[in-house]
Design an enzyme around this catalytic site. Sequence first.
Site, PDB file in Angstrom:
ATOM      1  N   SER A 186       8.013  14.813  11.239  1.00 29.08           N
ATOM      2  CA  SER A 186       7.540  14.827  12.629  1.00 29.08           C
ATOM      3  C   SER A 186       6.965  13.465  12.995  1.00 29.08           C
ATOM      4  O   SER A 186       6.157  12.908  12.247  1.00 29.08           O
ATOM      5  CB  SER A 186       6.466  15.912  12.770  1.00 29.08           C
ATOM      6  OG  SER A 186       5.900  15.878  14.061  1.00 29.08           O
ATOM      7  N   GLU A 210      -5.600  16.413   4.040  1.00 31.96           N
ATOM      8  CA  GLU A 210      -5.484  17.865   3.939  1.00 31.96           C
ATOM      9  C   GLU A 210      -4.028  18.312   3.922  1.00 31.96           C
ATOM     10  O   GLU A 210      -3.136  17.606   4.385  1.00 31.96           O
ATOM     11  CB  GLU A 210      -6.222  18.528   5.104  1.00 31.96           C
ATOM     12  CG  GLU A 210      -5.707  18.102   6.452  1.00 31.96           C
ATOM     13  CD  GLU A 210      -6.590  18.591   7.601  1.00 31.96           C
ATOM     14  OE1 GLU A 210      -7.820  18.437   7.512  1.00 31.96           O
ATOM     15  OE2 GLU A 210      -6.043  19.118   8.569  1.00 31.96           O
ATOM     16  N   CYS A 251      -3.850  19.852  12.414  1.00 30.82           N
ATOM     17  CA  CYS A 251      -3.825  18.431  12.111  1.00 30.82           C
ATOM     18  C   CYS A 251      -5.180  17.729  12.057  1.00 30.82           C
ATOM     19  O   CYS A 251      -5.741  17.346  13.069  1.00 30.82           O
ATOM     20  CB  CYS A 251      -2.953  17.796  13.198  1.00 30.82           C
ATOM     21  SG  CYS A 251      -2.762  16.061  13.080  1.00 30.82           S
ATOM     22  N   GLY A 271      -1.576  11.869   9.748  1.00 29.18           N
ATOM     23  CA  GLY A 271      -0.814  10.642   9.644  1.00 29.18           C
ATOM     24  C   GLY A 271       0.500  10.635  10.391  1.00 29.18           C
ATOM     25  O   GLY A 271       1.026  11.672  10.773  1.00 29.18           O
ATOM     26  N   GLU A 272       1.006   9.431  10.611  1.00 30.82           N
ATOM     27  CA  GLU A 272       2.305   9.241  11.248  1.00 30.82           C
ATOM     28  C   GLU A 272       3.284   8.822  10.138  1.00 30.82           C
ATOM     29  O   GLU A 272       3.242   7.686   9.657  1.00 30.82           O
ATOM     30  CB  GLU A 272       2.185   8.159  12.339  1.00 30.82           C
ATOM     31  CG  GLU A 272       3.501   7.617  12.854  1.00 30.82           C
ATOM     32  CD  GLU A 272       4.521   8.686  13.262  1.00 30.82           C
ATOM     33  OE1 GLU A 272       4.156   9.658  13.950  1.00 30.82           O
ATOM     34  OE2 GLU A 272       5.690   8.549  12.873  1.00 30.82           O
ATOM     35  N   ASN A 327      -4.646  23.431  20.130  1.00 27.19           N
ATOM     36  CA  ASN A 327      -5.802  23.824  19.337  1.00 27.19           C
ATOM     37  C   ASN A 327      -6.906  22.824  19.704  1.00 27.19           C
ATOM     38  O   ASN A 327      -6.847  21.678  19.282  1.00 27.19           O
ATOM     39  CB  ASN A 327      -5.434  23.728  17.856  1.00 27.19           C
ATOM     40  CG  ASN A 327      -6.409  24.461  16.975  1.00 27.19           C
ATOM     41  OD1 ASN A 327      -7.477  24.884  17.411  1.00 27.19           O
ATOM     42  ND2 ASN A 327      -6.043  24.606  15.727  1.00 27.19           N
ATOM     43  N   CYS A 360       2.639  22.048   4.667  1.00 29.71           N
ATOM     44  CA  CYS A 360       2.459  21.008   5.677  1.00 29.71           C
ATOM     45  C   CYS A 360       1.674  19.885   5.011  1.00 29.71           C
ATOM     46  O   CYS A 360       0.552  20.107   4.552  1.00 29.71           O
ATOM     47  CB  CYS A 360       1.691  21.624   6.849  1.00 29.71           C
ATOM     48  SG  CYS A 360       1.211  20.434   8.095  1.00 29.71           S
ATOM     49  N   CYS A 370      -5.598  14.979  19.398  1.00 28.58           N
ATOM     50  CA  CYS A 370      -5.423  15.231  17.970  1.00 28.58           C
ATOM     51  C   CYS A 370      -6.660  14.790  17.194  1.00 28.58           C
ATOM     52  O   CYS A 370      -7.146  13.665  17.375  1.00 28.58           O
ATOM     53  CB  CYS A 370      -4.184  14.476  17.479  1.00 28.58           C
ATOM     54  SG  CYS A 370      -3.973  14.515  15.697  1.00 28.58           S
ATOM     55  N   CYS A 381      -3.532   9.588  19.510  1.00 26.15           N
ATOM     56  CA  CYS A 381      -3.244  10.621  20.507  1.00 26.15           C
ATOM     57  C   CYS A 381      -4.551  11.368  20.822  1.00 26.15           C
ATOM     58  O   CYS A 381      -5.219  11.848  19.904  1.00 26.15           O
ATOM     59  CB  CYS A 381      -2.179  11.593  19.984  1.00 26.15           C
ATOM     60  SG  CYS A 381      -0.631  10.766  19.529  1.00 26.15           S
ATOM     61  N   CYS A 385      -4.954   8.286  10.957  1.00 23.94           N
ATOM     62  CA  CYS A 385      -3.744   7.973  11.714  1.00 23.94           C
ATOM     63  C   CYS A 385      -4.092   6.911  12.746  1.00 23.94           C
ATOM     64  O   CYS A 385      -5.185   6.928  13.308  1.00 23.94           O
ATOM     65  CB  CYS A 385      -3.220   9.228  12.413  1.00 23.94           C
ATOM     66  SG  CYS A 385      -1.649   8.983  13.278  1.00 23.94           S
ATOM     67  N   SER A 393       7.269  14.410  18.646  1.00 25.53           N
ATOM     68  CA  SER A 393       6.110  14.889  19.400  1.00 25.53           C
ATOM     69  C   SER A 393       6.225  14.355  20.824  1.00 25.53           C
ATOM     70  O   SER A 393       5.803  13.248  21.112  1.00 25.53           O
ATOM     71  CB  SER A 393       4.822  14.390  18.745  1.00 25.53           C
ATOM     72  OG  SER A 393       4.710  14.977  17.476  1.00 25.53           O
ATOM     73  N   LEU A 394       6.809  15.146  21.692  1.00 26.56           N
ATOM     74  CA  LEU A 394       7.101  14.674  23.053  1.00 26.56           C
ATOM     75  C   LEU A 394       5.885  14.866  23.962  1.00 26.56           C
ATOM     76  O   LEU A 394       5.385  13.925  24.543  1.00 26.56           O
ATOM     77  CB  LEU A 394       8.324  15.421  23.591  1.00 26.56           C
ATOM     78  CG  LEU A 394       9.298  14.602  24.414  1.00 26.56           C
ATOM     79  CD1 LEU A 394       9.875  13.439  23.613  1.00 26.56           C
ATOM     80  CD2 LEU A 394      10.434  15.480  24.924  1.00 26.56           C
ATOM     81  N   HIS A 395       5.452  16.095  24.122  1.00 22.06           N
ATOM     82  CA  HIS A 395       4.215  16.461  24.834  1.00 22.06           C
ATOM     83  C   HIS A 395       4.200  16.166  26.334  1.00 22.06           C
ATOM     84  O   HIS A 395       3.266  16.581  27.032  1.00 22.06           O
ATOM     85  CB  HIS A 395       2.968  15.843  24.177  1.00 22.06           C
ATOM     86  CG  HIS A 395       2.810  16.190  22.726  1.00 22.06           C
ATOM     87  ND1 HIS A 395       2.949  17.479  22.252  1.00 22.06           N
ATOM     88  CD2 HIS A 395       2.551  15.416  21.628  1.00 22.06           C
ATOM     89  CE1 HIS A 395       2.761  17.487  20.932  1.00 22.06           C
ATOM     90  NE2 HIS A 395       2.537  16.254  20.537  1.00 22.06           N
TER      91      HIS A 395
END
Length: 375
Positions: free
Chosen positions: A225, A116, A367, A191-192, A324, A129, A143, A140, A136, A248-250
């Site tokens: 990212s 997407e 995502c 994806g990464e 989200n 985006c 996600c 995580c 992926c 992407s720290l989080h």
Amino acid sequence: MTEAARTTAMRPGELKLEAPRRGKPPRHLADLTPDERRTAVVELGHPAYRAKQLSHHYFSRHTTDPSAMSDLSAGAREDLVSALLPPLLTPVRALECDDGATRKSVWRLADGSLVESVVMRYVDRTTVCVSSQAGCGMNCPFCATGQAGLTRNMSTAEIVEQVVDAARVAESGALGGTPARLSNVVFMGMGEPLANYKAVVGALRRMTDPEPDGLGLSRRHIVVSTVGLVPAINKLAEEDLDVTLAISLHAPDDELRDELVPLNTRYPLKDVVAAARRYAKRTGRRWSVEYALIRDINDQAWRADALGQLLAGELVHVNLIPLNPTPGSKWTASRSKDEREFVRRLEAQGVNVTVRDTRGREIDGACGQLAASTA
Ligand code: SAH
């Protein structure tokens, strides 16, 4: 086990850095460097300068329609388009929201995989985006894409084609009524990107090469990212691409980050931050931190302080993203009072911070969610 692991239905983290081998997508002009395009055109029995003409149609005019290529003879058009501009993305669904200013597309690739992309028009810019992998492998737990696992890497042209389509949509006036020019690209879809390094770097070159060799987008308007693949960050710093890096720290501590971003068990926080700092030094560009605010998981005041300490004095911008929630997840976005306090504490330490607007929420804008619900 930390609190985070107990409060979600997370599966034990399995990391897949290598994509499984699947049928290769067809070769496309955007997979090739300008030199390779000339060779390909000559091999097809046409003069080398046709490569530049075809590139002009694709990268400057955003067309793959042979009837719009009046500088090529009818025979040459059909031949070159079928050999070098095959369709790569078949539209499956397109959804609009924000009065038409946001448009999300689900695409089917040649092997049936779904990916997407989202185009968003703002007052001062239009951003797409893009996805870089079907699925992926980073797992995580918050996600949607991470839950489905990795299907395969996307090709350079499959990545670029999302940008070209977004440029077309923007030019057509479909985003909010008047024509707009696509200006920004963020690798924040499925994806990464750094786990599909070669194809992504190829796509970055196609995006930033001047027209007609590429799309002529500004490096400063592209964000890659990543969860923090340290060796790939170091390599990217040497590519002379100078795109903005977002991490992407989080979480500001390894214990929680091990749960939220399982790759942290391989490349812990201090190594990731050091790599981002080196990247920023090398490129002279500010880096970004993404931090999804998850209620009672990573949004405590003490974690805001710890994040502030980790980042104080860095050339960095923090993007807080209200979570989200994905279907079936027990996690949800932070309370607004906690969000405000989190911002306040970061600012108190002099850290540059904004809360990301949540465009596209009602069309499963986060995502992987729309592709997951389509599948
Ligand atoms: N693999 C890359 C790109 C992923 S998507 C990366 O991890 O950086 C871009 C951002 O959206 C990442 O920071 C990701 O962690 C975040 N994200 C994923 N799912 C989300 C969700 N449900 N709510 C909020 N942010 C999410």
